[in-house]
Design a protein around this motif. Structure first.
Motif, PDB file in Angstrom:
ATOM      1  N   ASN A 197       0.835  -1.195   0.000  1.00 33.71           N
ATOM      2  CA  ASN A 197       0.000   0.000   0.000  1.00 33.71           C
ATOM      3  C   ASN A 197       0.875   1.252   0.000  1.00 33.71           C
ATOM      4  OD1 ASN A 197      -1.986   1.882   0.238  1.00 33.71           O
ATOM      5  ND2 ASN A 197      -2.728   1.214   2.243  1.00 33.71           N
ATOM      6  N   ASP A 243       0.122   4.320   0.790  1.00 32.76           N
ATOM      7  CA  ASP A 243      -0.063   5.174   1.969  1.00 32.76           C
ATOM      8  C   ASP A 243       0.870   4.778   3.106  1.00 32.76           C
ATOM      9  OD1 ASP A 243      -1.978   6.764   0.790  1.00 32.76           O
ATOM     10  OD2 ASP A 243      -3.651   5.485   1.433  1.00 32.76           O
ATOM     11  N   ASP A 244       1.123   3.482   3.232  1.00 27.77           N
ATOM     12  CA  ASP A 244       2.047   3.020   4.278  1.00 27.77           C
ATOM     13  C   ASP A 244       3.468   3.518   4.000  1.00 27.77           C
ATOM     14  OD1 ASP A 244      -0.060   1.705   5.460  1.00 27.77           O
ATOM     15  OD2 ASP A 244       0.392  -0.218   4.492  1.00 27.77           O
TER      16      ASP A 244
END
Length: 496
Positions: free
Chosen positions: A431, A433-434
């Protein structure tokens, strides 16, 4: 000491050659100036009567300015009186210099050949004078013998020490030329790091003096290539300096002459990449002297250097040949240039196509291909990613929008290349966003929504941030760092 003596000899011969060159060019100039001054001596008495407050130097300056004006207007119909009036009108504040010292002198214009030649001659004579003030080989031997003779017992281990009284005695015996080196300030500086109270190490003093002379000597040598006399070197100036140094390096004796131009390019690029990150096209002589690169370069004067040390020295023949050899291996079509398709094989071969697209968009290319000089900047940036200059280079490539900062959009733009590599290797998707949150946590920017170059440099994790955005191999190593640490620990435990 042998290295320093070689430097002394090299600097002397370089200056001697330069002096001969300039003297030959200036011989006719001197004759013309002296002849004209003799012609105008008859006017000196009249000028003294007209200007009784002016000194002889000021009268001579008026005559010289008059001669310059006559040369500049040699094809015009102006009379000498008109020329003199024009000279005085050109500089209305000239009389004020009797009261206010002049502190700014403009460089002579290209059309004023007389002033340019005069400046060249004056600069050469100044450098020769400074060179004569330096200690030579015989004077260094004298200094060493005096220090050994007047050291202050007892000897600590194998090291001799000297107190301030004997230090002053050495300075008096050695003579006036040594006074600028054997000062009270020098003694105090060395005393601060001495382990013997009230005394300084003889060998430390001698090494300090040698180092100081070497720096002054090297500055004079570099200044001979500074044709503007402003303390800067252009690329062509630096190339001339390196090219003349090559014959003095025993480590480069086996280097073919056909490779000399590539070696010079390889050497000069490192100086300019790190000392001129803003790409102004020139570097300060002071910066050249204070950086460690010059020490690494002049290390090639040692006749015996371990193989591993040569491989780590960018300026050694094996290193330069290796860099150029990799360039040739990447050049599959043998046209002397690298395309995006060819450059993708650099290093581990896992630089993302998105990053390489940006490299070719921001760096200088010729018909969409990269030459050797641009390739060297690319190599220096990727091999020294923790250095501020490298981060400056890479930040310019990452800054897609040319806003001076990176946003979440920018990070996502480059991370898409990593995601494509993950998909190609059939790895589990990650991901974005991580990754974005982790990058912002590492950098801790002043503005929580954007990352500036200053943020990237000051955080101490700039190398990691850049690497996980542009190279799949580095991203994979970072993502699996905990597993790798555990595996390494297990192996160490098993070996025990």
């Amino acid at each position: 000491m042998r290295l320093l003596f070689a430097n002394n000899s090299r600097c002397y011969h370089t200056q001697k050659h330069s002096s001969t060159k300039f003297s030959y060019k200036m011989s006719n100039f001197r004759e013309k100036v002296l002849a004209n001054l003799d012609k105008n001596k008859a006017n000196a008495t009249d000028l003294h009567q007209q200007n009784p407050s002016k000194t002889d130097d000021e009268i001579e300056d008026i005559l010289f300015q008059k001669y310059r004006t006559e040369l500049a207007n040699s094809g015009s119909s102006k009379s000498p009186v008109q020329a003199q009036k024009q000279t005085q009108n050109d500089d209305p504040a000239v009389d004020s210099y009797r009261y206010i010292p002049r502190f700014h002198f403009e460089l002579p214009k290209s059309a004023d050949s007389l002033a340019q030649k005069l400046r060249e001659e004056a600069r050469t004579l100044f450098l020769q004078k400074r060179s004569k003030e330096l200690l030579d080989n015989g004077e260094f031997k004298l200094l060493w013998s005096l220090l050994e003779k007047h050291h202050s017992p007892p000897i600590v281990g194998d090291e001799q020490y000297i107190n301030y009284e004997n230090y002053c005695k050495v300075g008096m015996i050695a003579g006036e030329k040594f006074h600028r080196y054997l000062t009270a300030t020098t003694f105090s500086r060395l005393l601060a790091s001495s382990s013997n109270p009230g005394k300084i190490s003889v060998i430390s003093l001698f090494n300090y003096t040698m180092r100081k002379v070497w720096l002054q000597q090297t500055r004079i040598g570099l200044s001979l290539y500074d044709y503007t006399g402003q303390g800067f070197l252009s690329e062509s100036d630096m190339e001339s300096y390196i090219l003349e140094l090559i014959p003095t390096f025993p480590q480069l004796e086996g280097l073919e002459k056909s490779f000399h131009s590539f070696y010079v390019c390889t050497t000069v690029r490192k100086f300019f990449f790190f000392l001129d990150p803003l790409r102004t096209g020139r570097i300060r002589i002071r910066d050249v002297l204070t950086c460690s690169f010059l020490d690494d370069l002049l290390e090639l004067r040692d006749e015996e250097i371990p193989k591993d040390a040569q491989e780590l020295n960018w300026f050694s023949a094996p290193s330069a040949l290796s860099v150029y050899g990799h360039y040739l291996n990447l050049d599959k079509d043998h046209n002397g240039m690298l395309s995006k398709k060819e450059l993708i094989g650099y290093g581990s071969g896992t630089l993302t196509p998105i990053f390489l697209e940006r490299v070719f968009a921001e760096c200088l290319t010729y018909d969409g291909e990269m030459d050797y000089k641009t390739y060297l900047d690319f190599v220096l940036a990727l091999e020294n990613r923790s250095e501020p200059q490298s981060l400056h280079y890479l930040f310019r490539i990452l800054d897609v929008e040319h806003k001076g900062y990176l946003t979440a959009f920018t990070l996502n733009y480059f991370f898409k290349g990593i995601q494509e590599e993950l998909s190609a290797h059939r790895a589990e998707p990650i991901n974005f966003d991580d990754v974005k949150d982790e990058i912002f946590d590492m950098v801790k920017p002043v503005d929580p929504t954007r990352i500036t170059l200053k943020d990237l440099i000051s955080c101490g994790h700039g190398e990691t941030v850049v690497s996980i955005l542009i190279e799949f191999h580095k991203f994979w190593a970072y993502e699996n760092r905990e597993v790798m640490v555990t595996s390494t620990a297990s192996e160490d435990t098993h070996n025990l």
